[in-house]
Write an enzyme that holds these catalytic residues in place. Structure first.
Site, short mmCIF file in Angstrom:
data_model
loop_
_atom_site.label_atom_id
_atom_site.label_comp_id
_atom_site.label_asym_id
_atom_site.label_seq_id
_atom_site.Cartn_x
_atom_site.Cartn_y
_atom_site.Cartn_z
CE1 TYR A 102 -21.47 16.36 -11.90
CE2 TYR A 102 -20.32 16.42 -9.80
CZ TYR A 102 -21.50 16.43 -10.53
OH TYR A 102 -22.70 16.49 -9.89
CG HIS A 138 -6.67 -1.06 -5.21
ND1 HIS A 138 -5.41 -1.42 -4.80
CD2 HIS A 138 -7.03 -0.03 -4.40
CE1 HIS A 138 -5.02 -0.66 -3.80
NE2 HIS A 138 -5.99 0.19 -3.53
NE ARG A 168 -3.48 -0.26 2.59
CZ ARG A 168 -4.24 -0.58 3.63
NH1 ARG A 168 -4.44 0.29 4.58
NH2 ARG A 168 -4.76 -1.79 3.74
#
Length: 834
Positions: free
Chosen positions: A133, A89, A43
């Site tokens: 968006y 993931h 990570r």
């Protein structure tokens, strides 16, 4: 079924083999280590080869699989995040989107790997728009220098989290993106913070290392002189940059770019000078910096500023700090650099995963790791190309052989009963392989034209040449390295851009000037105050916190080093040292902090301890003051910190000899726990810890019992406390020595160390003093070798005694009983440190 469950609960054979007993601390250690390694490897830390964390690698690969190349239209980020979550993931969507946003931001990465369309945040710390968006696609540098070779068997693939997909374990990076874009990550117990660099400089360093592997550090640092931040600014060259590149850890001073110009505040108003900031240090929020600057101006910490305006637009950054008419622009600019983050430090830690292990890397090691990886990918790519070339050449040669014996081929095919018979006949009569025979059977009729036949022969010749070239690359490492250099040069020509961050020589001097200006003349004033003292004076710190510097004559009249019966005397002294060698005196607070006492100013203005401590310790309770031994006496010494929960931790004396003017935390304490006592420890002596019940614990000063630890550790539990029991003190005693004990009821006893047996950490110990009165408790203990020990009684009464005048007793001894007034109780013992 219910009966079976009941049997399992009762521990009957139904549960045998399914329940495994395990110690809680072992399971906690194993689970925590597994979690820590998962965070470190899976990570938080980047791989030294492609410079990517797993989530970044999965984003790029998912976009490559979606075909989001730079020549294709943008695609919604939500689609990309969904693919990454579903295939590779399985974590939170916001975590993936945050990583994607950082790969897009031009002010975060020197060479962004993704090309974004929409609002992806700003240098003002504005958040990006929602993923539904915004749109994105691969940037050219990621498509060409990161993912271009992924189909050429250059990297290994592994199953994803559910085994339904394959994902690359590393991407075939053609450039060291770990250096180019930098990286920030916090793992468990470690962190990485790598600054971005200029592509042209890094490629030059790679080529230089290929041509000359034993290149000197000086020449390597000349090729990569410093970071190149995407936001520009300036880097002050000095020991910080050098330490970063040679050791892998350092503090790099950086500052924004500002100039002075005349501005017109408004119509009809006079022109004024202004400091205009056009570039800020890396990762500094512009809006946050302006807000903090305004607070300092309003608080009067920075003067001469009339107005602050942010005139930034799409053409660049422009923050105007308008000055008052009587202000000096150079002075205000200097104040901005000294008192705000306009000049700050980048704490570099070059930590990355090498073969799955976190390693702190120097610049040379980082480049060498990438070069080794790049050479491996080139070898694998060349082998893959050679295999494909040989496979195609085999097919072409089979087709040519069939064309040369075309009538025979036609006859064999027409005579064959089926395709398998035709394939076998071709293999036998024309000596073809199975692949060649299949290619002949699949050959279209247009191949029979003269032009197509010539084309096949030409292709055969080209394939032979290509095979020779590829074999030469695999057999001759020099040729392979030259091919690598040629590719580096092509990438530099394609993607290198001019340096944005300017490098300023003499960084160490500039940083020293700033440090001196942060506390104007504080050190100079302190030194001047010390030089004004008489060399035969003594520093005296009393139990009530009074600090004074007195002459030998005055000290003689105080009689602080002489025994005296209980009475209304001045508070006993706890420190009395000559000032001739400017001793360092430490003050320890109940919350585990320590600071140097600025006692030199007590020569002109004596006062309480609080006056001579840093401002950050306002309101803190000082539990002990202690002069440090002189430099020549520090060998084998350490300071032991005893907390009220029975924990004890030793710190090397060197940790305290380099303290600055600020308070430092040396002990992390839990809520409700305080620092009880600080003990000067000597190797080979014994540590004695006492509790309120009179229980004593004697331990040898060994690493196995009381190990040396770091500042952030809590320390092991030495004495396990009983209900209502509390720790009262500790002392370090030499062999054959003694401990002085005092109870609240007025019993003072000199206990022989030989009367106490040596114990292990956590033992019960033994009773060192027996109380004759109900409710009496032990309140303090100290080393019996002290010359004079003060006894503090009540709020204002005290006495002083010489421990050597008391009888040496064993644990059964009764001790000496002081004559206390009704309602009085002994509060503590104060050994005089001289």
């Amino acid at each position: 079924m219910a009966e079976e469950r009941g049997n399992e609960r009762n521990g009957t054979p139904n549960g045998e083999g399914r329940i495994e007993p395990i110690a809680l601390h072992q399971e906690m250690q194993r689970s925590y280590l597994e979690y820590a390694m998962s965070v470190i490897v899976g990570r938080a830390l980047p791989d030294a080869r492609d410079g990517l964390k797993p989530v970044q690698r999965r984003i790029l690969y998912a976009m490559h699989e979606l075909g989001l190349t730079p020549d294709r239209p943008y695609r919604k980020c939500a689609r990309v995040v969904g693919d990454v979550l579903g295939k590779y993931h399985p974590h939170g969507d916001q975590a993936v989107y945050d990583a994607l946003v950082r790969l897009v931001q031009t002010f975060a990465s020197r060479h962004p790997l993704l090309d974004g369309h929409g609002n992806f945040g700003s240098v003002d710390d504005d958040p990006p728009a929602a993923m539904r968006y915004t749109e994105t696609r691969l940037a050219p540098i990621a498509n060409e220098a990161m993912l271009d070779e992924i189909a050429n068997d250059t990297v290994d693939f592994a199953p994803n989290f559910d085994g339904s997909q394959q994902e690359p374990t590393v991407l075939p990076a053609q450039l060291p993106f770990l250096l180019l874009n930098g990286c920030t990550g916090i793992a468990v117990g470690m962190a990485t913070n790598i600054p971005p660099h200029n592509l042209g400089e890094v490629v030059d360093a790679l080529i230089a290392l290929i041509r000359k592997p034993d290149l000197t550090d000086e020449k390597l640092l000349a090729l990569v002189p410093g970071p190149d931040f995407p936001t520009g600014g300036e880097v002050l060259l000095g020991s910080g940059v050098r330490d970063t590149y040679l050791v892998g850890r350092g503090s790099i001073p950086m500052r924004g770019v500002a100039h002075i110009e005349e501005v017109q505040p408004g119509k009809g108003r006079h022109r004024r000078s202004a400091v205009v900031i056009t570039e800020l240090p890396y990762q500094l929020s512009k809006a946050g910096w302006i807000e903090k600057l305004a607070e300092q101006v309003n608080d009067g910490k920075i003067g001469g500023i009339a107005d602050i305006r942010d005139e930034s637009d799409r053409d660049g950054m422009r923050v105007v700090v308008e000055l008052r008419r009587d202000a000096s622009a150079e002075t205000v600019l200097g104040e901005l650099q000294r008192r705000t983050a306009l000049q700050s430090n980048f704490g570099a830690i070059l930590l990355a995963l090498v073969n799955g292990q976190p390693v702190q890397l120097s610049l040379r090691r980082m480049l060498e790791e990438f070069l080794a990886y790049r050479e491996l990918t080139l070898v694998r790519r060349t082998r893959h190309a050679l295999q494909r070339c040989e496979d195609r050449l085999e097919v072409v040669e089979g087709l040519i052989k069939a064309l040369d014996a075309l009538p025979q081929v036609i006859a064999m095919i027409t005579a064959a009963a089926d395709a398998a018979s035709a394939r076998a006949s071709l293999q036998v009569h024309l000596d073809l392989s199975e692949r060649q025979a299949d290619a002949v059977l699949a050959m279209p009729l247009r191949r029979l034209t003269g032009l197509e036949q010539e084309s096949l022969r030409k292709e055969s010749e080209e394939l032979r040449q290509e095979r020779t070239r590829l074999r030469h690359l695999l057999e001759d490492r020099g040729s392979l390295l030259e091919a690598m250099v040629a590719e580096f040069k092509a990438l530099r020509k394609r993607f290198a851009t001019p340096r944005r961050t300017r490098l300023v020589e003499g960084g160490d001097d500039l940083v020293a000037q700033r440090a001196a200006a942060i506390r104007p003349n504080a050190e100079l004033q302190r030194q001047q105050a010390y030089e004004a003292l008489a060399t035969d004076s003594r520093l005296v710190i009393q139990a009530d916190g009074a600090v004074k510097v007195v002459s030998p004559q005055v000290l003689g009249r105080l009689h602080l080093d002489e025994p005296v019966d209980l009475g209304d005397h001045p508070a006993p002294g706890q420190v009395m040292v000559p000032v001739a060698r400017q001793p360092q005196v430490l003050a320890f607070t109940a919350d585990g902090r320590v600071a140097l006492l600025r006692w030199e100013f007590a020569g002109q203005q004596p006062g309480l301890l609080e006056r001579f401590l840093p401002d950050s310790l306002d309101g803190a309770t000082v539990v002990q003051v202690m002069p440090l031994p002189e430099g020549g006496e520090s060998g084998g010494l350490s300071l032991g910190l005893l907390s009220s929960d029975g924990r004890f931790k030793r710190l090397p004396l060197e940790e305290f000899q380099e303290l600055s003017g600020r308070a430092a935390t040396v002990l992390k304490l839990k809520e409700g726990v305080v620092l009880q006592r600080v003990v000067l420890c000597r190797e080979g002596e014994d540590l004695v810890v006492g509790s309120s019940t009179g229980r004593m614990l004697r331990l040898p000063l060994q690493d196995s019992q009381v190990p040396l630890m770091g500042r952030t550790a809590q320390g092991p539990v030495l004495m396990r406390l009983l209900p209502e029991e509390r720790v009262v003190g500790a002392a370090c005693v030499e062999a054959g020595g003694s401990v002085l004990l005092a109870s609240s009821g007025g019993v003072v006893k000199r206990l022989s160390l030989d009367g106490l047996r040596r114990c292990q950490r956590g033992d019960l110990g033994q009773i060192g003093v027996r109380f004759s009165r109900r409710g009496d408790t032990l309140v303090d203990l100290c080393d019996g070798a002290a010359s004079v020990v003060g006894v503090l009684v009540g709020e204002s009464r005290s006495g002083r005694l010489v421990p050597g005048n008391l009888d040496l007793q064993d644990p059964n001894g009764a001790g000496l009983e002081l004559s206390l007034r009704p309602g009085e109780a002994v509060r503590r013992l104060i050994p005089l440190l001289a």
